[in-house]
Write a protein that holds these residues in place. Sequence first.
Motif, PDB file in Angstrom:
ATOM      1  N   GLN A  24       0.808  -1.217   0.000  1.00  0.00           N
ATOM      2  CA  GLN A  24       0.000   0.000   0.000  1.00  0.00           C
ATOM      3  C   GLN A  24       0.841   1.266   0.000  1.00  0.00           C
ATOM      4  OE1 GLN A  24      -2.160  -1.325   3.526  1.00  0.00           O
ATOM      5  NE2 GLN A  24      -4.023  -1.554   2.302  1.00  0.00           N
ATOM      6  N   VAL A  25       2.142   1.121  -0.027  1.00  0.00           N
ATOM      7  CA  VAL A  25       3.044   2.273  -0.030  1.00  0.00           C
ATOM      8  C   VAL A  25       2.816   3.104  -1.296  1.00  0.00           C
ATOM      9  CG1 VAL A  25       5.487   2.932  -0.116  1.00  0.00           C
ATOM     10  CG2 VAL A  25       4.736   1.052   1.357  1.00  0.00           C
ATOM     11  N   SER A  26       2.752   4.419  -1.127  1.00  0.00           N
ATOM     12  CA  SER A  26       2.454   5.299  -2.266  1.00  0.00           C
ATOM     13  C   SER A  26       3.442   5.136  -3.411  1.00  0.00           C
ATOM     14  CB  SER A  26       2.440   6.757  -1.791  1.00  0.00           C
ATOM     15  OG  SER A  26       1.383   6.992  -0.889  1.00  0.00           O
ATOM     16  N   ILE A  32       1.447  -1.586  -8.398  1.00  0.00           N
ATOM     17  CA  ILE A  32       0.454  -2.473  -7.779  1.00  0.00           C
ATOM     18  C   ILE A  32      -0.912  -1.800  -7.856  1.00  0.00           C
ATOM     19  CG2 ILE A  32      -0.251  -3.678  -5.673  1.00  0.00           C
ATOM     20  CD1 ILE A  32       2.660  -3.611  -4.766  1.00  0.00           C
ATOM     21  N   ALA A  33      -1.822  -2.400  -8.559  1.00  0.00           N
ATOM     22  CA  ALA A  33      -3.175  -1.854  -8.677  1.00  0.00           C
ATOM     23  C   ALA A  33      -3.940  -2.075  -7.374  1.00  0.00           C
ATOM     24  CB  ALA A  33      -3.909  -2.525  -9.830  1.00  0.00           C
ATOM     25  N   HIS A 232       6.901   2.507   9.866  1.00  0.00           N
ATOM     26  CA  HIS A 232       5.850   1.636   9.344  1.00  0.00           C
ATOM     27  C   HIS A 232       6.102   0.190   9.771  1.00  0.00           C
ATOM     28  CE1 HIS A 232       6.297   4.991   6.456  1.00  0.00           C
ATOM     29  NE2 HIS A 232       4.978   4.940   6.360  1.00  0.00           N
ATOM     30  N   PRO A 233       5.072  -0.605   9.924  1.00  0.00           N
ATOM     31  CA  PRO A 233       5.282  -2.021  10.263  1.00  0.00           C
ATOM     32  C   PRO A 233       6.134  -2.756   9.238  1.00  0.00           C
ATOM     33  CG  PRO A 233       3.011  -1.409  10.700  1.00  0.00           C
ATOM     34  CD  PRO A 233       3.629  -0.242  10.001  1.00  0.00           C
ATOM     35  N   PHE A 252      15.668   1.258  -3.776  1.00  0.00           N
ATOM     36  CA  PHE A 252      16.657   1.636  -2.763  1.00  0.00           C
ATOM     37  C   PHE A 252      15.968   2.201  -1.524  1.00  0.00           C
ATOM     38  CE2 PHE A 252      19.267   5.033  -0.871  1.00  0.00           C
ATOM     39  CZ  PHE A 252      20.378   4.306  -0.493  1.00  0.00           C
ATOM     40  N   ARG A 253      15.043   3.115  -1.717  1.00  0.00           N
ATOM     41  CA  ARG A 253      14.388   3.759  -0.581  1.00  0.00           C
ATOM     42  C   ARG A 253      13.565   2.778   0.252  1.00  0.00           C
ATOM     43  NH1 ARG A 253      11.933   9.400  -3.155  1.00  0.00           N
ATOM     44  NH2 ARG A 253      13.858  10.646  -2.981  1.00  0.00           N
ATOM     45  N   HIS A 254      12.911   1.855  -0.406  1.00  0.00           N
ATOM     46  CA  HIS A 254      11.997   0.970   0.328  1.00  0.00           C
ATOM     47  C   HIS A 254      12.731  -0.157   1.052  1.00  0.00           C
ATOM     48  CE1 HIS A 254       7.992  -0.771   1.117  1.00  0.00           C
ATOM     49  NE2 HIS A 254       8.626  -1.927   1.054  1.00  0.00           N
TER      50      HIS A 254
END
Length: 302
Positions: A24-26, A32-33, A232-233, A252-254
């Motif tokens: 659900q990350v922006s 991901i739809a 975030h969890p 990289f960021r995630h």
Amino acid sequence: MASEPRTSGAIVNALTIDVEDYFQVSAFAPYIARSDWEARDCRVERNVDRILLMLDEHDARATFFTLGWIAERYPRLVRRIVDSGHELASHGYGHRRATEQSEDAFHADIQLAKVVLEDTAGVEVKGYRAPSFSIGATIPWAFDCIERAGYRYSSSIYPIRHDHYGMPDAPRFTHQVRERLIEVPVTTMRLFDRNWPAGGGGYFRLMPYAMSRWLLRRVHSIDGQPAIFYFHPWEIDDEQPRIPGVDAKTRFRHYLNLERTERRLRQLLLDFEWGRVDDVFLRDEPTPLRASALDAVRSRPA
């Protein structure tokens, strides 16, 4: 990591968790739809349970900004959060950026989320945080909507420069934004005429832990203010599925330092005092609801 012992007179900070799942990350929205969310391996429940255990081990309290979408599917998780002594707050219903919605759609989303959360947990939901800190100068009506929906505080602004969010010219600390609404910005440190991120998120994984600790201690010593920190969890879950085809910057960021995050959080809990946003900034207790509020809502935002 060496740490100094906390004292009884230490500043109590607000620890916050944005309860959403990895898919659900922006930043993953192009890959991901929303229609695929139901089919994904949902890992939020096990990760929040790990966080609840960690907080209990350190005798810490926190605020959980939770999606209505999550609350509907995992009501027992929401009740465990409240039963463990933590504050339940709103992250909206469907994790849509405020800037991507009309005024009416935004109001409907945050109102529905508040109703779903309150009906599930039986406590008043006082706080709201916009997905991706997406409230800014381009949508001046956003705070009107938050106040009208019945929230008492927002924590939707990160006063930094960032390519996805941020209001670097916004006040750095708690301030009144409407007659019955305050904004509690995520913490920054002021240095060299610039605000530097000190309140968690991806920066907490990017920087060495010692830097995060130094930034928070400087806010205490220079500004004399409590901090508000978030994560975030999914940031403690190194085994989460990898999303194929993601661009290099997003990847990289995630995924950076996921395997180190829980250890760093445990050190953070040792080095500082942590509480709920309402206790730190509102200083009162949640109010039980007398009746189900869900009956008042007949439809969901599209």
